[in-house]
Scaffold this active site. Structure first.
Site, PDB file in Angstrom:
ATOM      1  N   LEU A   1      -6.030   9.221   6.108  1.00  0.00           N
ATOM      2  CA  LEU A   1      -7.203  10.018   5.777  1.00  0.00           C
ATOM      3  C   LEU A   1      -8.412   9.129   5.495  1.00  0.00           C
ATOM      4  O   LEU A   1      -9.541   9.481   5.821  1.00  0.00           O
ATOM      5  CB  LEU A   1      -6.898  10.895   4.568  1.00  0.00           C
ATOM      6  CG  LEU A   1      -7.756  12.141   4.384  1.00  0.00           C
ATOM      7  CD1 LEU A   1      -7.581  13.106   5.537  1.00  0.00           C
ATOM      8  CD2 LEU A   1      -7.410  12.836   3.069  1.00  0.00           C
TER       9      LEU A   1
ATOM     10  N   LYS B   1       0.812  -1.211   0.000  1.00  0.00           N
ATOM     11  CA  LYS B   1       0.000   0.000   0.000  1.00  0.00           C
ATOM     12  C   LYS B   1       0.851   1.269   0.000  1.00  0.00           C
ATOM     13  O   LYS B   1       0.343   2.354  -0.283  1.00  0.00           O
ATOM     14  CB  LYS B   1      -0.973   0.015   1.178  1.00  0.00           C
ATOM     15  CG  LYS B   1      -0.356   0.083   2.551  1.00  0.00           C
ATOM     16  CD  LYS B   1      -1.433   0.029   3.630  1.00  0.00           C
ATOM     17  CE  LYS B   1      -0.843   0.052   5.035  1.00  0.00           C
ATOM     18  NZ  LYS B   1      -0.112   1.289   5.327  1.00  0.00           N
ATOM     19  N   ASP B   2       2.159   1.141   0.282  1.00  0.00           N
ATOM     20  CA  ASP B   2       3.062   2.295   0.218  1.00  0.00           C
ATOM     21  C   ASP B   2       3.626   2.527  -1.178  1.00  0.00           C
ATOM     22  O   ASP B   2       4.278   3.544  -1.417  1.00  0.00           O
ATOM     23  CB  ASP B   2       4.241   2.102   1.186  1.00  0.00           C
ATOM     24  CG  ASP B   2       3.823   2.137   2.646  1.00  0.00           C
ATOM     25  OD1 ASP B   2       2.773   2.752   2.943  1.00  0.00           O
ATOM     26  OD2 ASP B   2       4.535   1.548   3.484  1.00  0.00           O
TER      27      ASP B   2
ATOM     28  N   ARG C   1       2.070   3.761  18.897  1.00  0.00           N
ATOM     29  CA  ARG C   1       0.642   4.053  18.753  1.00  0.00           C
ATOM     30  C   ARG C   1      -0.167   3.388  19.865  1.00  0.00           C
ATOM     31  O   ARG C   1      -1.062   4.005  20.442  1.00  0.00           O
ATOM     32  CB  ARG C   1       0.152   3.609  17.377  1.00  0.00           C
ATOM     33  CG  ARG C   1       0.821   4.366  16.241  1.00  0.00           C
ATOM     34  CD  ARG C   1       0.238   4.007  14.889  1.00  0.00           C
ATOM     35  NE  ARG C   1       1.009   4.598  13.810  1.00  0.00           N
ATOM     36  CZ  ARG C   1       0.548   4.853  12.595  1.00  0.00           C
ATOM     37  NH1 ARG C   1      -0.703   4.563  12.303  1.00  0.00           N
ATOM     38  NH2 ARG C   1       1.325   5.383  11.670  1.00  0.00           N
TER      39      ARG C   1
END
Length: 311
Positions: free
Chosen positions: A128, A80-81, A153
């Site tokens: 996002l 996905k990068d 996180r």
């Protein structure tokens, strides 16, 4: 023969790289590897939300440039990068091993489910798309951009800085995070990013000997799913500043592709899907993208780009 492999230096990147190399060794015991850790723009700009950085390929571009220059033999990334367009000319996607979970998960301090959080609770995410999905499902929640590795996180939840976080399940799997209670979020409500849960092996175009070796770990089901997902996003001309969910799923010989895009200013979502054979993956992705455009996807994209900039 010893091959030099490029990777980022985060715990997650090293974990998924070493696991992928072990998969290759199982197919080719004669192969050996040397890791080269390469710092990318995304590593340097660690203080900014990802969608505020005016560049593509921020976690892979520098690494693939070394593939093209011959400084390393191949690179291992989270798929996905890898940009769908504009990655360094001369680097090609050699293989995509079997996919891990494409789902997102929700982690909270007291194991409260996302739907049960009190009004006004603060949830962190670096995406996002996840921000848009959270606000669509729970418009009463506050969403805060976060960066950092998996441990960082989770620590923000444990120390009370955040009421919860949404992150990729694949990251937890690869890091072997045990003892952490989480809620798996359904792909219906939280459709994943194109290629989420998949690994990309990039090699220099023309290096046919190495390409043939790496193709031994290519998974045809995963390849079909991610081809459809990335074609969908390509049709929409979407990027990290447009919240697009793209989900490919193979059952038997049938590939189903679904796409979702969210509005910025109102609680709206448009959805489309198509199904067909694995060999039709690219065509199916384009078909779903076209349907989303007919339903108004470009208007939604315009809202996001006016807020966060063209990218």
């Amino acid at each position: 023969m010893i091959y030099t492999v490029g990777t980022r230096g985060s715990k997650l990147a090293l974990a998924q790289t070493n696991r992928t190399l072990e998969q290759i060794r199982q197919k080719h015991p004669e192969m050996d590897f040397k890791l080269k850790v390469i710092k990318t723009e995304g590593d340097k700009e660690h203080g900014k939300p990802l969608f505020s950085i005016d560049a593509k390929g921020i976690f892979e571009r520098e690494i693939d440039q070394e593939v093209v220059s011959g400084e390393i033999d191949f690179a291992i990334h989270s798929l996905k990068d890898v940009p769908i367009v504009e990655h360094p000319v001369g680097a090609i996607l050699a293989a995509v091993p079997k996919r891990d979970s494409p789902c997102d998960v929700f982690i909270s301090k007291n194991n409260v489910k996302l739907e049960d959080l009190p009004n006004g609770s603060v949830v962190g995410t670096g995406s996002l798309r996840r921000l848009a999905e959270i606000k669509y499902v729970r418009p009463d929640l506050e969403v805060e951009p976060i960066r950092g590795n998996v441990d960082t996180r989770i620590g923000k939840v444990q120390n009370g800085e955040l009421d919860g976080i949404v992150i990729a399940e694949a990251g937890l799997e690869r890091m072997c995070v045990t003892g952490q209670v989480f809620q798996q979020l359904s792909l219906d409500l939280f459709p994943s990013a194109a290629g989420q849960g998949s690994i990309a092996l990039m090699v220099k175009e023309g290096n046919t000997a190495l390409l043939d070796l790496l193709r031994s770990v290519d998974d045809k089901v995963t390849r079909a799913e991610i081809t459809a997902e990335r074609s969908l996003v390509l049709k929409l001309a979407g990027g990290c500043r447009v919240p697009i969910g793209a989900v490919g799923k193979v059952v038997g010989d049938i590939l189903t592709v679904s796409g979702s895009i969210y509005s910025l200013n109102e609680r709206k979502k448009i959805f489309a899907s198509a199904k067909g054979l694995l060999s039709q993956a690219e065509e199916l992705g384009f078909k779903v993208g076209e349907e989303l455009i007919l339903q108004g996807a470009k208007d939604f994209e315009k809202e996001w780009r006016e807020k966060y900039g063209v990218w």
